[in-house]
Design a protein around this motif. Sequence first.
Motif, PDB file in Angstrom:
ATOM      1  N   GLN A   1     -19.465  -1.546  -6.930  1.00  0.00           N
ATOM      2  CA  GLN A   1     -20.010  -0.418  -6.160  1.00  0.00           C
ATOM      3  C   GLN A   1     -19.176   0.829  -6.440  1.00  0.00           C
ATOM      4  N   ALA A   2     -17.858   0.675  -6.481  1.00  0.00           N
ATOM      5  CA  ALA A   2     -16.997   1.832  -6.762  1.00  0.00           C
ATOM      6  C   ALA A   2     -17.260   2.372  -8.163  1.00  0.00           C
ATOM      7  N   LEU A   3     -17.493   1.471  -9.123  1.00  0.00           N
ATOM      8  CA  LEU A   3     -17.782   1.937 -10.486  1.00  0.00           C
ATOM      9  C   LEU A   3     -19.069   2.758 -10.512  1.00  0.00           C
ATOM     10  N   LEU A   4     -20.102   2.285  -9.804  1.00  0.00           N
ATOM     11  CA  LEU A   4     -21.354   3.054  -9.825  1.00  0.00           C
ATOM     12  C   LEU A   4     -21.195   4.350  -9.044  1.00  0.00           C
ATOM     13  N   ASP A   5     -20.346   4.333  -8.023  1.00  0.00           N
ATOM     14  CA  ASP A   5     -20.124   5.560  -7.250  1.00  0.00           C
ATOM     15  C   ASP A   5     -19.387   6.601  -8.097  1.00  0.00           C
ATOM     16  N   VAL A   6     -18.340   6.181  -8.789  1.00  0.00           N
ATOM     17  CA  VAL A   6     -17.591   7.154  -9.610  1.00  0.00           C
ATOM     18  C   VAL A   6     -18.445   7.615 -10.792  1.00  0.00           C
ATOM     19  N   TYR A   7     -19.222   6.704 -11.357  1.00  0.00           N
ATOM     20  CA  TYR A   7     -20.159   7.091 -12.427  1.00  0.00           C
ATOM     21  C   TYR A   7     -21.104   8.187 -11.916  1.00  0.00           C
ATOM     22  N   THR A   8     -21.640   7.981 -10.723  1.00  0.00           N
ATOM     23  CA  THR A   8     -22.561   8.962 -10.127  1.00  0.00           C
ATOM     24  C   THR A   8     -21.840  10.289  -9.869  1.00  0.00           C
ATOM     25  N   ILE A   9     -20.633  10.217  -9.317  1.00  0.00           N
ATOM     26  CA  ILE A   9     -19.875  11.445  -9.045  1.00  0.00           C
ATOM     27  C   ILE A   9     -19.631  12.209 -10.335  1.00  0.00           C
ATOM     28  N   ARG A  10     -19.231  11.490 -11.398  1.00  0.00           N
ATOM     29  CA  ARG A  10     -18.845  12.174 -12.638  1.00  0.00           C
ATOM     30  C   ARG A  10     -20.039  12.769 -13.380  1.00  0.00           C
ATOM     31  N   ARG A  11     -21.237  12.341 -13.066  1.00  0.00           N
ATOM     32  CA  ARG A  11     -22.401  13.017 -13.655  1.00  0.00           C
ATOM     33  C   ARG A  11     -22.589  14.402 -13.023  1.00  0.00           C
ATOM     34  N   HIS A  12     -21.977  14.630 -11.859  1.00  0.00           N
ATOM     35  CA  HIS A  12     -22.028  15.954 -11.215  1.00  0.00           C
ATOM     36  C   HIS A  12     -20.728  16.723 -11.386  1.00  0.00           C
ATOM     37  N   PHE A  13     -19.622  15.996 -11.336  1.00  0.00           N
ATOM     38  CA  PHE A  13     -18.300  16.613 -11.517  1.00  0.00           C
ATOM     39  C   PHE A  13     -17.579  15.857 -12.633  1.00  0.00           C
ATOM     40  N   PRO A  14     -17.837  16.239 -13.903  1.00  0.00           N
ATOM     41  CA  PRO A  14     -17.266  15.475 -15.028  1.00  0.00           C
ATOM     42  C   PRO A  14     -15.740  15.350 -14.928  1.00  0.00           C
ATOM     43  N   SER A  15     -15.090  16.404 -14.419  1.00  0.00           N
ATOM     44  CA  SER A  15     -13.667  16.259 -14.118  1.00  0.00           C
ATOM     45  C   SER A  15     -13.540  16.379 -12.607  1.00  0.00           C
TER      46      SER A  15
ATOM     47  N   THR B   1     -14.445  13.510   0.507  1.00  0.00           N
ATOM     48  CA  THR B   1     -14.312  13.101   1.908  1.00  0.00           C
ATOM     49  C   THR B   1     -15.027  11.769   2.125  1.00  0.00           C
ATOM     50  N   LEU B   2     -14.293  10.789   2.627  1.00  0.00           N
ATOM     51  CA  LEU B   2     -14.875   9.488   2.963  1.00  0.00           C
ATOM     52  C   LEU B   2     -14.976   9.415   4.483  1.00  0.00           C
ATOM     53  N   VAL B   3     -16.154   9.069   4.979  1.00  0.00           N
ATOM     54  CA  VAL B   3     -16.341   9.087   6.431  1.00  0.00           C
ATOM     55  C   VAL B   3     -17.000   7.799   6.931  1.00  0.00           C
ATOM     56  N   GLY B   4     -16.555   7.325   8.086  1.00  0.00           N
ATOM     57  CA  GLY B   4     -17.182   6.156   8.698  1.00  0.00           C
ATOM     58  C   GLY B   4     -16.184   5.057   8.984  1.00  0.00           C
ATOM     59  N   ASP B   5     -16.603   3.824   8.672  1.00  0.00           N
ATOM     60  CA  ASP B   5     -15.758   2.659   8.944  1.00  0.00           C
ATOM     61  C   ASP B   5     -14.847   2.402   7.743  1.00  0.00           C
ATOM     62  N   LEU B   6     -13.727   3.099   7.717  1.00  0.00           N
ATOM     63  CA  LEU B   6     -12.833   3.006   6.561  1.00  0.00           C
ATOM     64  C   LEU B   6     -11.928   1.776   6.658  1.00  0.00           C
TER      65      LEU B   6
ATOM     66  N   SER C   1     -12.375  -0.057  -2.549  1.00  0.00           N
ATOM     67  CA  SER C   1     -12.422  -0.032  -4.018  1.00  0.00           C
ATOM     68  C   SER C   1     -12.550   1.400  -4.534  1.00  0.00           C
ATOM     69  N   LEU C   2     -13.333   2.205  -3.817  1.00  0.00           N
ATOM     70  CA  LEU C   2     -13.583   3.577  -4.292  1.00  0.00           C
ATOM     71  C   LEU C   2     -12.309   4.427  -4.288  1.00  0.00           C
ATOM     72  N   ILE C   3     -11.523   4.328  -3.237  1.00  0.00           N
ATOM     73  CA  ILE C   3     -10.358   5.215  -3.160  1.00  0.00           C
ATOM     74  C   ILE C   3      -9.371   4.891  -4.292  1.00  0.00           C
ATOM     75  N   MET C   4      -9.260   3.618  -4.652  1.00  0.00           N
ATOM     76  CA  MET C   4      -8.331   3.265  -5.740  1.00  0.00           C
ATOM     77  C   MET C   4      -8.872   3.685  -7.100  1.00  0.00           C
ATOM     78  N   LEU C   5     -10.184   3.585  -7.286  1.00  0.00           N
ATOM     79  CA  LEU C   5     -10.754   4.030  -8.566  1.00  0.00           C
ATOM     80  C   LEU C   5     -10.686   5.556  -8.683  1.00  0.00           C
ATOM     81  N   LEU C   6     -10.915   6.245  -7.563  1.00  0.00           N
ATOM     82  CA  LEU C   6     -10.814   7.712  -7.566  1.00  0.00           C
ATOM     83  C   LEU C   6      -9.415   8.170  -7.967  1.00  0.00           C
ATOM     84  N   ALA C   7      -8.420   7.370  -7.601  1.00  0.00           N
ATOM     85  CA  ALA C   7      -7.036   7.747  -7.904  1.00  0.00           C
ATOM     86  C   ALA C   7      -6.829   7.962  -9.401  1.00  0.00           C
ATOM     87  N   LEU C   8      -7.628   7.274 -10.244  1.00  0.00           N
ATOM     88  CA  LEU C   8      -7.503   7.455 -11.702  1.00  0.00           C
ATOM     89  C   LEU C   8      -7.941   8.852 -12.134  1.00  0.00           C
ATOM     90  N   TYR C   9      -8.765   9.495 -11.316  1.00  0.00           N
ATOM     91  CA  TYR C   9      -9.352  10.782 -11.722  1.00  0.00           C
ATOM     92  C   TYR C   9      -8.736  11.967 -10.986  1.00  0.00           C
TER      93      TYR C   9
END
Length: 311
Positions: A140-154, A161-166, A174-182
């Motif tokens: 899920q994190a991979l598809l989320d970052v893939y989706t984000i990078r199609r809008h913000f390549p860098s 902002t992550l909101v809700g049941d963190l 998974s997303l916050i750790m994958l985002l850390a690479l970027y």
Amino acid sequence: MKNTLFGKDILSTRNITKDEASSIFRRADELREIVQTKGSTDILRGKILTALFYEPSSRTYASFISAMQRLGGGIIPLNGMTNTSVAKGETLEDTIHVFDSYGDCIVMRHPEVGTSVKAAVYAKGPVVNAGDGTGEHPTQALLDVYTIRRHFPSLQGTTVTLVGDLLNGRTVHSLIMLLALYTPSRINLVSPNELRMPEEYVAYVQKTGIRVSQTDILNDVVSTTDVLYATRVQKERFSDVKVYERLKHRYVITRDTMKLLKKDTILMHPLPRVGEISPDIDGDPRALYLREQVPNGMYVRMAVLSLILKK
Ligand code: NCD
């Protein structure tokens, strides 16, 4: 370039390198093109995927099944274990040995944290964690970052902002750790006090130099956000339903929230939503959960499967 993903278990985004993520995203672009022009390919002909889902799933399950079939492979589809020997009390070890010998990889969802890590010890073929309780959900994190990078390549210079049941939401772990690479400039974590992001993940991203802010007030951060990622309060993880009822609709994204967002901000959600995003904003061009995340899930899972199953 050597395919370091060949034979690799996908258990946590902690173990995915930036090069590996890039090769998954490149492959997803190629496969998108193939699906849109031809519908399918046969690069995994002769390979079999076992989907071993001990917990409910719609998108993750169906997108893995569809991904494998569009790659020309076969499937052993188990969505719910009530009709298997698990219901008779079979151990995880025995179950994994069986499906490991019938198929070439196992995609597993389970209510307990760490079960896919155990399964990977028993299995010779690669294991993909499709959600382990409140733990992680790396594809899920991979598809989320893939989706984000199609809008913000860098992502450099952006605010996510992550909101809700963190606390209980595995997608955001998974997303916050994958985002850390970027290395976005800032990550805002918005949750009720009871549902804050576990400290281990906060510390993990802070080590990379990303600024992390924690608050329980969404409106304080929306106007400076580039990527707004909403999540469901995870009812199934609460022992006291009254607490769930009190917290479930603390944050609801409405037309009023959209008015506060920038013109190019993107709004995401892993789905299913149960009231966190008002359906009357689905047509807003910034709302990506239905239009982009859902189809991207299949392309990214096709990419993952093709890379782990073929040199
Ligand atoms: C998520 C999950 O199962 O963790 N769903 C999904 O796979 N897209 C999110 C959720 O259930 O809230």
